[in-house]
Write a protein that holds these residues in place. Structure first.
Motif, PDB file in Angstrom:
ATOM      1  N   ASN A 153      -1.524  -0.052 -13.547  1.00  0.00           N
ATOM      2  CA  ASN A 153      -0.214  -0.138 -14.450  1.00  0.00           C
ATOM      3  C   ASN A 153       0.811  -1.110 -13.654  1.00  0.00           C
ATOM      4  O   ASN A 153       1.807  -1.382 -14.332  1.00  0.00           O
ATOM      5  N   GLU A 154       0.530  -1.155 -12.162  1.00  0.00           N
ATOM      6  CA  GLU A 154       1.695  -1.568 -11.588  1.00  0.00           C
ATOM      7  C   GLU A 154       1.372  -2.959 -11.074  1.00  0.00           C
ATOM      8  O   GLU A 154       1.786  -3.749  -9.952  1.00  0.00           O
ATOM      9  N   LYS A 209       3.925   5.585  -8.488  1.00  0.00           N
ATOM     10  CA  LYS A 209       3.761   4.920 -10.053  1.00  0.00           C
ATOM     11  C   LYS A 209       2.344   5.259 -10.706  1.00  0.00           C
ATOM     12  O   LYS A 209       1.999   4.688 -11.572  1.00  0.00           O
ATOM     13  N   ASP A 210       1.692   6.191  -9.834  1.00  0.00           N
ATOM     14  CA  ASP A 210       0.392   6.665 -10.310  1.00  0.00           C
ATOM     15  C   ASP A 210       0.472   7.147 -11.681  1.00  0.00           C
ATOM     16  O   ASP A 210       0.991   8.156 -11.721  1.00  0.00           O
ATOM     17  N   HIS A 211      -0.343   6.775 -12.590  1.00  0.00           N
ATOM     18  CA  HIS A 211      -0.722   7.376 -14.027  1.00  0.00           C
ATOM     19  C   HIS A 211      -1.689   8.178 -13.843  1.00  0.00           C
ATOM     20  O   HIS A 211      -1.615   9.371 -14.568  1.00  0.00           O
ATOM     21  N   ASP A 239       6.243   2.357  -5.031  1.00  0.00           N
ATOM     22  CA  ASP A 239       6.021   1.421  -6.308  1.00  0.00           C
ATOM     23  C   ASP A 239       4.514   1.141  -6.335  1.00  0.00           C
ATOM     24  O   ASP A 239       4.111   0.047  -6.881  1.00  0.00           O
ATOM     25  N   ARG A 240       3.784   2.050  -6.066  1.00  0.00           N
ATOM     26  CA  ARG A 240       2.236   1.884  -6.187  1.00  0.00           C
ATOM     27  C   ARG A 240       1.634   2.537  -7.067  1.00  0.00           C
ATOM     28  O   ARG A 240       1.838   3.861  -7.414  1.00  0.00           O
ATOM     29  N   GLY A 241       0.351   2.136  -7.898  1.00  0.00           N
ATOM     30  CA  GLY A 241      -0.426   2.795  -8.735  1.00  0.00           C
ATOM     31  C   GLY A 241      -1.551   3.333  -8.102  1.00  0.00           C
ATOM     32  O   GLY A 241      -1.857   3.370  -6.857  1.00  0.00           O
TER      33      GLY A 241
END
Length: 270
Positions: A153-154, A209-211, A239-241
């Motif tokens: 997602n990122e 930013k992990d979903h 800022d990492r997924g």
């Protein structure tokens, strides 16, 4: 006599092949460690073989995977550093809690018993498994679109799709069902010995930013260790997924871990 290099055992999570750790193996070997990235039980060695034999790992749960890696560690000759991602992070915590590693790093680790209910993004990420209760006994893969939501997602759509094409494999649904019911099960396999004062140091890493494993899960996991005097620390990459171990920024995460090992792990000789 020169001491043998310290082994490092890398444990992947659901939907990624063990070979996705290959860049990490090269980096850690270059730094003087002896790294390995074994497959999960039943998982073929190659990505193509895992896709062709899509049900080879079906039915394996958390205890199966933990025992599998415990046996591998037992054959190493010395206590390793254990590094895991996603469900591999949970397995890392379980092994460290059993004093089977000198240190552990759990990257975006799946929720252990005691962690509060899951955020909506995490539930959506696991919907491909939970939409059918029969998937507890099956292996399930992700479409490119599902992978983009859960992992990429990122990232740009192009990078996410490239990673999906390179590393995505079918994975057993059973660990997800076990983790989801952990707080309702007295003897859940998702339980970890969080009160162990004698274990090695543990680093928890969160992608902001992990979903799939939102930061709230990792912070709740950290709280589970509050009664232990052993070192437990958390580092967040805001800022990492969930793709942070395989995408273009993997090296930043790896270097952070190497710095932590230098600072926290005793008797590292390279």
């Amino acid at each position: 006599m020169t001491e043998a290099p310290i082994p490092v055992v890398f444990i992947h999570g659901l939907w990624l092949a063990a070979s996705s750790w290959n860049p990490w193996l090269e980096l850690f070997a270059a730094r003087g460690f002896d790294p390995v990235a074994p497959t999960w039980p039943g998982e073929p060695e190659s990505v193509d073989a895992a896709r062709e034999d899509s049900q080879s790992g079906a039915g394996h749960g958390i205890d199966d995977v933990t025992t599998h890696y415990a046996e591998i560690i037992g054959d190493l000759g010395q206590s390793p550093i254990i590094i895991g991602h996603s469900f591999g992070g949970m397995i890392t915590e379980k092994l460290l809690g059993q004093n089977l590693g000198r240190a552990g790093v759990a990257i975006d680790a799946a929720q252990i018993k005691g962690v509060l209910p899951l955020p909506l993004s995490s539930l959506r990420s696991t919907l491909p498994v939970f939409k059918d209760f029969a998937n507890e006994k099956r292996s399930v893969s992700l479409t490119a679109e599902q992978f983009r939501y859960s992992f990429g997602n990122e990232l740009t759509e192009e990078e996410s799709d490239t990673l999906w094409a390179e590393w995505n494999i079918p994975s057993p649904g059973k660990p997800l069902f076990e983790a989801a019911s952990a707080n309702f099960s007295r003897h859940s396999p998702a339980a970890v010995e969080t009160g162990n004062d004698e274990r090695g140091p543990l680093l928890l890493i969160a992608g902001g930013k992990d979903h799939t494993v939102p930061t709230a899960i990792t912070k709740s996991t950290l709280k589970q260790y509050r009664h232990s005097t052993a070192v437990t620390e958390l580092v967040e990459f805001p800022d990492r997924g969930h793709s942070l171990t395989i995408d273009h920024g993997w090296r930043e995460v790896a270097e952070s871990i190497l710095s932590w090992i230098d600072a926290r792990v005793v008797n590292v000789s390279r």
